[in-house]
Design a protein around this motif. Structure first.
Motif, PDB file in Angstrom:
ATOM      1  N   ASP A  15      37.456  48.491  44.365  1.00 27.17           N
ATOM      2  CA  ASP A  15      38.619  48.669  43.501  1.00 27.17           C
ATOM      3  C   ASP A  15      38.832  47.449  42.613  1.00 27.17           C
ATOM      4  O   ASP A  15      39.188  47.570  41.441  1.00 27.17           O
ATOM      5  CB  ASP A  15      39.887  48.909  44.334  1.00 27.17           C
ATOM      6  CG  ASP A  15      39.911  50.270  44.979  1.00 27.17           C
ATOM      7  OD1 ASP A  15      39.089  51.116  44.611  1.00 27.17           O
ATOM      8  OD2 ASP A  15      40.755  50.475  45.873  1.00 27.17           O
ATOM      9  N   PHE A  16      38.615  46.268  43.180  1.00 24.20           N
ATOM     10  CA  PHE A  16      38.786  45.026  42.427  1.00 24.20           C
ATOM     11  C   PHE A  16      37.743  44.935  41.314  1.00 24.20           C
ATOM     12  O   PHE A  16      38.027  44.459  40.218  1.00 24.20           O
ATOM     13  CB  PHE A  16      38.701  43.835  43.377  1.00 24.20           C
ATOM     14  CG  PHE A  16      39.468  42.617  42.931  1.00 24.20           C
ATOM     15  CD1 PHE A  16      40.648  42.713  42.239  1.00 24.20           C
ATOM     16  CD2 PHE A  16      39.001  41.352  43.236  1.00 24.20           C
ATOM     17  CE1 PHE A  16      41.354  41.585  41.839  1.00 24.20           C
ATOM     18  CE2 PHE A  16      39.692  40.213  42.849  1.00 24.20           C
ATOM     19  CZ  PHE A  16      40.873  40.335  42.145  1.00 24.20           C
ATOM     20  N   LYS A  17      36.522  45.405  41.587  1.00 20.34           N
ATOM     21  CA  LYS A  17      35.471  45.414  40.562  1.00 20.34           C
ATOM     22  C   LYS A  17      35.831  46.373  39.433  1.00 20.34           C
ATOM     23  O   LYS A  17      35.598  46.075  38.259  1.00 20.34           O
ATOM     24  CB  LYS A  17      34.133  45.806  41.179  1.00 20.34           C
ATOM     25  CG  LYS A  17      33.508  44.723  42.012  1.00 20.34           C
ATOM     26  CD  LYS A  17      32.196  45.166  42.588  1.00 20.34           C
ATOM     27  CE  LYS A  17      31.631  44.105  43.521  1.00 20.34           C
ATOM     28  NZ  LYS A  17      30.368  44.528  44.134  1.00 20.34           N
ATOM     29  N   VAL A  18      36.403  47.525  39.779  1.00 13.83           N
ATOM     30  CA  VAL A  18      36.840  48.487  38.764  1.00 13.83           C
ATOM     31  C   VAL A  18      37.924  47.860  37.894  1.00 13.83           C
ATOM     32  O   VAL A  18      37.909  47.989  36.664  1.00 13.83           O
ATOM     33  CB  VAL A  18      37.352  49.788  39.428  1.00 13.83           C
ATOM     34  CG1 VAL A  18      38.061  50.680  38.434  1.00 13.83           C
ATOM     35  CG2 VAL A  18      36.207  50.529  40.090  1.00 13.83           C
ATOM     36  N   LEU A  19      38.858  47.157  38.532  1.00 13.30           N
ATOM     37  CA  LEU A  19      39.923  46.480  37.807  1.00 13.30           C
ATOM     38  C   LEU A  19      39.348  45.398  36.885  1.00 13.30           C
ATOM     39  O   LEU A  19      39.779  45.250  35.739  1.00 13.30           O
ATOM     40  CB  LEU A  19      40.921  45.875  38.796  1.00 13.30           C
ATOM     41  CG  LEU A  19      42.154  45.213  38.216  1.00 13.30           C
ATOM     42  CD1 LEU A  19      43.017  46.224  37.485  1.00 13.30           C
ATOM     43  CD2 LEU A  19      42.946  44.540  39.319  1.00 13.30           C
TER      44      LEU A  19
END
Length: 110
Positions: free
Chosen positions: A61-65
């Motif tokens: 999720d952090f990578k997507v953000l």
């Protein structure tokens, strides 16, 4: 002999369908946390960088953000050691993007 002929030899009873496959697009929802995300400014090798830390959700999720922030700001950056490193001082713009998504943010440094 092309690929379709080889498949017909392997599966003689198979009937080809010309209908397109239905692909369901899932909306990805980011984990909204209780603690604020820290948005700080540093100079690394004489260059200004903005570092975002403190996300409690999964790394994916952090990578997507990170990808979304980099795309919206049209800047370079990376995801390393549970933090996003953005090239340049974009704290105000990043904090506005994160607040728009429902995150609490905290400005650190300068």
């Amino acid at each position: 002999m092309d690929f379709k002929d080889q498949l017909k030899n392997l599966f003689p009873d198979h009937v080809e369908s010309n209908e397109p496959e239905e692909i369901q697009a899932e909306e990805h929802v980011l984990y909204v946390q209780k603690e604020p995300i820290i948005c700080k400014f540093e100079k690394r090798k004489g260059k200004a960088t903005t570092i975002i830390e403190g996300y409690e959700g999964s790394d994916e999720d952090f990578k997507v953000l990170a990808k979304e922030i980099k795309t919206k700001l049209s800047v370079g950056g990376t995801f390393k050691d549970a933090s996003i490193i953005i090239q340049g001082d974009y704290r105000d713009k990043i904090m506005a993007i994160l607040k728009e998504k429902g995150f609490k943010t905290k400005r650190v440094g300068g």
